[in-house]
Design an enzyme around this catalytic site. Structure first.
Site, short mmCIF file in Angstrom:
data_model
loop_
_atom_site.label_atom_id
_atom_site.label_comp_id
_atom_site.label_asym_id
_atom_site.label_seq_id
_atom_site.Cartn_x
_atom_site.Cartn_y
_atom_site.Cartn_z
N LYS A 233 -0.78 10.85 -12.41
CA LYS A 233 -1.92 10.95 -11.50
C LYS A 233 -1.37 11.46 -10.17
O LYS A 233 -0.59 10.77 -9.51
CB LYS A 233 -2.60 9.60 -11.30
N ASN B 211 -10.26 0.23 -8.85
CA ASN B 211 -9.22 -0.72 -8.49
C ASN B 211 -9.77 -1.79 -7.55
O ASN B 211 -9.99 -2.94 -7.94
CB ASN B 211 -8.03 0.01 -7.88
N GLY C 262 -13.96 4.70 -4.32
CA GLY C 262 -15.25 4.41 -3.71
C GLY C 262 -16.20 3.63 -4.57
O GLY C 262 -17.21 3.12 -4.08
#
Length: 265
Positions: free
Chosen positions: A104, A213, A192
């Site tokens: 990532k 997360n 978000g």
């Protein structure tokens, strides 16, 4: 590598995933809480920020020692990197540790707002793809950048819904719609998402997966929140596959009106 995305299957870099929910591992109160949330979520892909691990002491346990590698696919990320060169170095470290060729990609020079740097992200992605990495880049919800990354060979694009950890939901909804419409690789909405309804909305508009997360890690009951957000992801994907009806400007009766007798004038 050609990506395959259908209503029932999600394939990234040749790997079929059953769960469309990816989880991060930061901000949990302790490892036990984190592991409980991972299990409750049903996720398969788990991100780990290598720069935030203490790798200097080989006897000291890290998150990598407590997560079951057979149960979860570890997705190393380059969080904490401010330049393309730093991100490339961390990706190479992950490969040397035997973690994964999946990475990532995060390049974030701004410590206050935490928006990713588009130029450095593109630079790093181009280099890593050339080296054989399967790159999942975290980006602003920029359709032009998303297309450029896809064209150089990234296996997904990961547009933000709103700033990291803000729980503001999909503030970039229209841009994400465009990215999804144009993409030939899976689109993973990242950052978000603060609630199950946010996750459901991302899936309803056609996102292929979401990464969450903070909303889980900082919830009063992370395990229960993980279950709730997993439910939102599943419901949203089913709704997308079923075909949502368009929003109407006027009311429309649920029952047919033909043949209804009218009172005499």
């Amino acid at each position: 590598m050609v990506q395959t995305v259908t209503a029932d299957r999600l394939v990234i870099a040749g790997v079929e995933l059953r769960s469309r929910l990816f989880l991060g591992t930061g901000k949990y109160a302790d490892n036990e809480t984190m592991l409980g949330a991972l299990e409750a979520s049903g996720c398969e892909v788990v991100t780990v920020a290598l720069r935030r691990l203490d790798l200097d002491d080989p006897k000291k346990k890290t998150i990598l020692d407590v997560i079951d590698w057979k149960r979860f696919r570890i997705l190393p990320n380059t969080a904490g990197c401010r330049t393309a060169d730093e991100a490339i170095r961390i990706a190479r470290l992950a490969r040397s540790m035997g973690l994964s060729e999946w990475v990532k990609l995060e390049v974030i020079p701004d410590p206050r707002y935490l928006f990713p740097d588009p130029e450095e992200t593109l630079k790093a992605a181009r280099s890593l793809v050339t080296e054989g990495f399967k790159v999942l880049p975290y980006i602003n919800a920029d359709p032009v950048l998303a297309k450029k990354l896809e064209e150089i060979g990234t296996v997904t694009v990961m547009p933000l819904g709103s700033p990291i950890g803000s729980a503001q939901g999909l503030q970039t909804l229209q841009q994400i719609r465009i990215i999804i419409d144009q993409a030939k690789v899976p689109v993973v909405v990242d950052a978000g998402i603060g609630s199950p309804s946010d996750a459901a909305l991302a899936m309803e508009i056609g996102a292929h997966a979401v990464l969450v997360n903070t909303a889980i890690a900082l919830a009063q009951d992370p395990q229960l929140m993980a279950e709730a957000i997993a439910g939102g992801v599943e419901a949203g994907r089913k709704a997308y596959s079923a075909g949502l009806i368009p929003k109407g400007e006027r009311a429309s009766p649920s029952s047919p009106t033909e043949g209804i007798s009218r009172p005499a004038g």
